[in-house]
Design an enzyme around this catalytic site. Sequence first.
Site, short mmCIF file in Angstrom:
data_model
loop_
_atom_site.label_atom_id
_atom_site.label_comp_id
_atom_site.label_asym_id
_atom_site.label_seq_id
_atom_site.Cartn_x
_atom_site.Cartn_y
_atom_site.Cartn_z
CG ASP A 466 -1.83 1.13 1.32
OD1 ASP A 466 -2.37 1.51 0.27
OD2 ASP A 466 -2.03 1.69 2.42
CG ASP A 665 -0.91 1.59 7.36
OD1 ASP A 665 -1.61 1.50 6.32
OD2 ASP A 665 -0.59 2.67 7.86
CG ASP A 669 -4.04 -2.00 3.60
OD1 ASP A 669 -4.39 -1.85 2.42
OD2 ASP A 669 -3.39 -1.17 4.24
#
Length: 777
Positions: A466, A665, A669
């Site tokens: 990400d 995080d 996700d």
Amino acid sequence: MEHDHSHTTPDIPEGTETAKDPVCGMTVQVGSETRHAAFQGKTFHFCSEGCQTRFKADPWFYASGRAAGQETAAPADAQYTCPMHPEVIRDEPGDCPICGMALEPMLPSDEPSEELTDFTRRMWVSTAAAVPLIVLAMGEMVALPVRDWIGHRTASYLEFVLATPIVLWAAWPFFKRGWESVLNRSPNMWTLISLGVGAAYLYSLVATFLPGVFPEQYRTGDSVGNYFEAAVVIVALVFVGQVLELRARERTGDAIRALLDLAPKTARRILPDGTEYDAPLENIMEGDRLRVRPGDAVPVDGVVIEGRSSLDESMLTGESMPVEKGPGDEVTGATINKNGSLVIEAGKVGADTVLAQIVAMVSNARRSRAPIQGMADRVSAIFVPTVVAVSIIAFIVWMIFGPEPALVFAIASAVSVLIIACPCALGLATPISITTAAGRGAQAGVLIKDAEALERMAAVNTLIVDKTGTLTMGKPRLTDTIALGDLPEADLLSLAAALERGSEHPLAAAIVDGAEAQGAARQEATDFEAVTGKGVRGKVGGRSVALGNAAMMKEMALDTAHAEAEADTLRALGKTAMFVAVDGALVGIVAVADPIKESTAQAIDALHAQGLRIIMATGDNERTAQAVADRLGIDEVRAGVLPEDKKTLIDQLRAKGRKIAMAGDGVNDAPALAAADVGIAMGTGADVAMESAGITLLGGDLMGIVRARKLARATLRNIKQNLFFAFAYNALGVPIAAGLLYPVTGLLLSPMIAAAAMSLSSVSVISNALRLRRIDL
């Protein structure tokens, strides 16, 4: 001395003065002998010395009644498990029904191992008996013909006297575990050892007391040679191997013990009246105010309410740079306060603290099983019966084809096969490496949730990351203020910040913080209005001010063509550009960006060097995402993706045969982390992300992935080395022990040599695994 409070309160005679024990809550009969203590002018009575001692350590806690609401947690080591079969869990010590190994506490403790103490004692007694037995049996080889001096018959009786206590007492745990393996239909190393030692001893017993049953060629005068010395030396050598193994297994828990030792034993509680004292850590509850003095470890997780200081958080992140903390900042238990004095409010205590969760995760990883261990288990399941069959075949072949005395050769080879083939090295190969690696990872800020995640991490060839919070800081900052007209940049920033104070958008906070940091004049906005998807507007100091994107400027009939080139330059650098208009005129641009973490570029290079393809999957726009990817050298960009799109991407890549790790995080996700072969959660992120991941990086940056990958590959390599040592050792040892080389070389392995080799194989596997403690991460 502590005692059990689970029993009911004893009957108290009527008319007898009673009191309630403030520690355990039991009703106590008050008398001259009753233990008591005074606090704040009141006398308290106790049922035992243990309760009195606990009260004196923290009288306010118990006298205030707060203890009544405290749940007593079971000690972490109250349950026991097998180091090789973690599915076996018991409430008290014992032996594993599968492999026969002694169960150990689920969390290492500072208490000495009872099994190690017991086995050490038995080892020394066995060794003390083995030395004279060897002299009696083999003295003539070193010019000490003791048997000739005292007579073979007397020597045999003396050997019986020395060997019997060893076989019947010292070796009793071997026979007990061997018998249990038969009852449980789970043949293991103890099956082989007990068969070997028992066969050698029983043969010797018959040879000593019934020599007449043997043919003439077996006898020397009126005595027959025996294997008492072999039985005792085997027992002694097995104990040597077991003691070395137990000591090594204790060392694998050193990392967890070191983590447990990071937490202080006491915390300085501040009472409502302002007085302070050191209270036992287990008595600290949520909401307590605690003082953390310079040099002290933070006792529990909490929030700073007074004072400023810098904290050493290296135990969490592996980073040596201190982190500044002030009112409102969160602090983590076991971090070290460097200089100033802090007052914190306790938040998470006991098993809820970050440190306790780290310990629990490392402990769980120690007990989990890697898929590669399945191969060792499958081999072990057929190995022991095969060895017993080989031992029987060797006995029969030697009896039929062996030279005289054939029975002696047959027993020697059969016992040697049983002893040398003990699969303890095979069983230890995987769990000892996983245990050591989990501890080493924790020291480097890499928490391994289970052994399977570690093994899969070694095979990963694709990493999906990400952007926000993983590659970047996750906290936007003001980067540029560009005036397009006569309005000074400071005034431009002051007007923009005045508007954004009324906005809840994440970028608004970055502009307000940036304006304050640059000393821009503080102004207030009126008639504030947020225009969804476009920006904000209002009045500041009597002037109409608007801040937003090109669509908002177009709505106001303002031409942004001449400013777009400037805005595109900012966007190409991964920044978000916003236009500012004052009284109907376009006067400037402010830009905000989420800065890339300092270690990200270095980590990307290191991951590329390890052969990983890196894909950025982000919900951000294509232009900003591509700008970040270009700066970092990321292989592929997927921008504007939703949480379900990340999971779809993983499924698509897996269909192409890729082994995928996903690092993220946020809550969004979590689905992708769970779907990936290995989910990697940044420890600075959401709890749900960490729950979904197999590996958690406490430091919150990609260098943790580099360390995790390096640790995983080293661990898998170490396991394969251990399995090779164990398999190769048995593959070579069993045929030699059976006498396969005897027709060619005249070499026949002594049962004592077989026992020594068996013990050394376990020690070699453990020593190899412990090398992981020194791996440079």
